[in-house]
Structures are given as C-alpha cells and as structure tokens.
Design a protein around this motif. Sequence first.
Motif, PDB file in Angstrom:
ATOM      1  N   GLN A  96      36.470  43.514  31.663  1.00  0.00           N
ATOM      2  CA  GLN A  96      35.353  43.612  32.604  1.00  0.00           C
ATOM      3  C   GLN A  96      35.084  42.230  33.204  1.00  0.00           C
ATOM      4  OE1 GLN A  96      32.419  46.993  31.286  1.00  0.00           O
ATOM      5  NE2 GLN A  96      32.362  45.413  29.698  1.00  0.00           N
ATOM      6  N   PHE A  97      34.905  42.201  34.514  1.00  0.00           N
ATOM      7  CA  PHE A  97      34.704  40.941  35.227  1.00  0.00           C
ATOM      8  C   PHE A  97      33.550  41.095  36.208  1.00  0.00           C
ATOM      9  CE2 PHE A  97      39.017  41.006  33.774  1.00  0.00           C
ATOM     10  CZ  PHE A  97      39.317  39.696  33.436  1.00  0.00           C
ATOM     11  N   THR A 150      40.240  39.194  42.176  1.00  0.00           N
ATOM     12  CA  THR A 150      40.028  39.350  40.739  1.00  0.00           C
ATOM     13  C   THR A 150      40.512  40.700  40.237  1.00  0.00           C
ATOM     14  OG1 THR A 150      38.146  37.823  40.793  1.00  0.00           O
ATOM     15  CG2 THR A 150      38.261  39.367  38.939  1.00  0.00           C
ATOM     16  N   HIS A 151      40.178  41.785  40.965  1.00  0.00           N
ATOM     17  CA  HIS A 151      40.574  43.110  40.470  1.00  0.00           C
ATOM     18  C   HIS A 151      42.083  43.305  40.510  1.00  0.00           C
ATOM     19  CE1 HIS A 151      40.594  43.982  44.807  1.00  0.00           C
ATOM     20  NE2 HIS A 151      41.311  45.060  44.545  1.00  0.00           N
ATOM     21  N   GLU A 152      42.748  42.713  41.494  1.00  0.00           N
ATOM     22  CA  GLU A 152      44.198  42.862  41.579  1.00  0.00           C
ATOM     23  C   GLU A 152      44.886  42.164  40.412  1.00  0.00           C
ATOM     24  OE1 GLU A 152      44.902  43.131  46.365  1.00  0.00           O
ATOM     25  OE2 GLU A 152      44.311  41.203  45.524  1.00  0.00           O
ATOM     26  N   ARG A 201      37.594  46.866  34.822  1.00  0.00           N
ATOM     27  CA  ARG A 201      36.487  47.133  35.748  1.00  0.00           C
ATOM     28  C   ARG A 201      35.979  45.807  36.297  1.00  0.00           C
ATOM     29  NH1 ARG A 201      32.857  52.224  34.445  1.00  0.00           N
ATOM     30  NH2 ARG A 201      34.519  53.722  34.017  1.00  0.00           N
ATOM     31  N   ILE A 202      35.756  45.783  37.602  1.00  0.00           N
ATOM     32  CA  ILE A 202      35.359  44.537  38.264  1.00  0.00           C
ATOM     33  C   ILE A 202      34.205  44.817  39.204  1.00  0.00           C
ATOM     34  CG2 ILE A 202      36.085  42.720  39.871  1.00  0.00           C
ATOM     35  CD1 ILE A 202      38.676  44.651  37.853  1.00  0.00           C
ATOM     36  N   GLU A 228      42.786  54.205  36.951  1.00  0.00           N
ATOM     37  CA  GLU A 228      42.249  54.041  35.594  1.00  0.00           C
ATOM     38  C   GLU A 228      41.025  53.130  35.549  1.00  0.00           C
ATOM     39  OE1 GLU A 228      46.839  53.887  35.296  1.00  0.00           O
ATOM     40  OE2 GLU A 228      45.258  53.259  36.695  1.00  0.00           O
ATOM     41  N   GLY A 229      40.922  52.213  36.519  1.00  0.00           N
ATOM     42  CA  GLY A 229      39.844  51.237  36.508  1.00  0.00           C
ATOM     43  C   GLY A 229      38.791  51.540  37.558  1.00  0.00           C
ATOM     44  N   ARG A 230      38.011  50.519  37.873  1.00  0.00           N
ATOM     45  CA  ARG A 230      36.954  50.717  38.864  1.00  0.00           C
ATOM     46  C   ARG A 230      36.534  49.370  39.435  1.00  0.00           C
ATOM     47  NH1 ARG A 230      31.134  53.712  37.712  1.00  0.00           N
ATOM     48  NH2 ARG A 230      30.311  53.554  39.840  1.00  0.00           N
ATOM     49  N   THR A 231      36.210  49.336  40.711  1.00  0.00           N
ATOM     50  CA  THR A 231      35.633  48.147  41.331  1.00  0.00           C
ATOM     51  C   THR A 231      34.372  48.544  42.084  1.00  0.00           C
ATOM     52  OG1 THR A 231      36.867  48.359  43.407  1.00  0.00           O
ATOM     53  CG2 THR A 231      37.904  47.083  41.644  1.00  0.00           C
ATOM     54  N   ASP A 232      33.460  47.593  42.194  1.00  0.00           N
ATOM     55  CA  ASP A 232      32.238  47.823  42.964  1.00  0.00           C
ATOM     56  C   ASP A 232      31.817  46.505  43.576  1.00  0.00           C
ATOM     57  OD1 ASP A 232      30.156  49.169  44.114  1.00  0.00           O
ATOM     58  OD2 ASP A 232      28.950  49.339  42.299  1.00  0.00           O
ATOM     59  N   TYR A 233      30.924  46.588  44.549  1.00  0.00           N
ATOM     60  CA  TYR A 233      30.450  45.408  45.262  1.00  0.00           C
ATOM     61  C   TYR A 233      28.932  45.466  45.398  1.00  0.00           C
ATOM     62  CZ  TYR A 233      29.561  41.921  48.791  1.00  0.00           C
ATOM     63  OH  TYR A 233      29.048  40.840  49.448  1.00  0.00           O
TER      64      TYR A 233
END
Length: 246
Positions: free
Chosen positions: A55-56, A69-71, A81-82, A104-109
């Motif tokens: 997690q970041f 970062t997510h890449e 997850r970022i 499988e993961g997730r990103t948000d802003y």
Amino acid sequence: MWNYWVGGKDHFAADRDAASRIAEAMPGLPLVARSVRKFLIAAVHTLAAEYGIRQFLDIGTGLPTADNTHEVAQGVAPESRIVYADYDPSVLAHARALLTSTPEGRTDYIEADLRDTRTILETAAKTLDLSKPVAILLLAVLHFIPDEDDPYGIVRTLLDAVPSGSYLVIVHAPSDLDPEEMAEQTRRYNASGAERMRPRSREEISRFFDGLELIAPGVAPLSDWLPPGQANIASGKGIAGIARKP
C-alpha cells in the motif's frame, strides 16, 4: 512543470513557459526532478520487492508520467493499492485517464492539499487498509510547506494514522549542502511567481524521521540513494530518506 522536466507528455504551453522561467533561476532543477523520479522508482521497487509493502500513499504526485508509483509497485505485486493526492485540478483531470490499475490491485486519486491532512487520510482509507503497513511518499513537497503551517505536525499526523511496519519516504530541498547557491536560487525561485519554497538543513530534514528506523544510507543526498550510474551532476542537490515506523 515537473512532468515536463522528467520527460512526460502531459503538460501545457503555460507549464513549459513557467518551467523555462524557473529553470533560468534554478538551472539544475530539471536534473533534480529527473533524479527524484529515479529515486521514486528505486524506492517503490525496494519497498515492494524487499519489504513487502503493498500500500502506497503518494502525496504531491504531480501530473502522471512514466513509471508512476502504481506501475512500479504493481509491477512487483499486482495486488498493490496506491492512492495519489495533489491539489492541482489539472492533475485530477489527467489522473482519471492515466492512473489505471491491475485487476488485482487498485488506484485512486484525491484532490487535496497536503495541509488538509485529515481529508487525505479519511479519503485514502476508502482504498487503503490503514490497519496494515503503508508507505507514505512525500517527494519534493515538504519544502513547499512553510514553518507556520507546521510541516512536522503534518508528518506526525500521517504517521499516527498508520501502523508499525509502515514507511516514510521523503525528498527535500537542502539549505546547507551548498548554502550560498541554494539561498540565491531560492530567492530567484520565490520571486518567479511559483509557490514559495523553504529549503531546510539536513538536521531539520532529519527531524521528520524522529522516532523512526532509518534505512541506510540514512538522511543523505539523492546521489547516495540512486543505483550505480543513475546519478547526475544535480543529484547532490536533494536530500532523501526512507524510514520504518517501529
């Protein structure tokens, strides 16, 4: 401007004009920006691959460019997850299109200023599990927080919200590596119309890591952190550190 300096494609004429004016005041800044990007890639890869961080929270991310970062994190562990945060509305517009995720993961802003720390944490909790370790990334953002806005309190609030095993990653402009040059460049930068900058000494930067376990080489120039062959002539003009919350 940062996107422009690190070779991204998502910037406007006004950004390029402003970047040129600031580069006149601080000629080494584009090279510093590239060093920070290399440090980001190395730090995120190390945290994901060697320390098992999944997690970041990347605050002050700027416009997305290559090797975000997510890449990097999801390249190591697709389930990562970022959450990104920045206060620039144009970043939000680009983030929606460019900050994708693995299935499988997730990103948000989050559109929020670092000083609005509680909002960032409350919104990040919708994507991140704050009961599990999180890497908090504050790259080239704390030196835009003046003393009167209590940058140390901001960092404490962020760290108080995450558990043992979390990490703090900072890159900060130093006031004491080349004091006369930095003082003059800061004066010019602050006169350029951009957000005002407050460089800090290595001792002041080290205070952000009080109570944490520093990873070697500690609070040190960017050049000491970069992989062999990746430093440039400006890499010594930034201070970086990574530390674990015990």
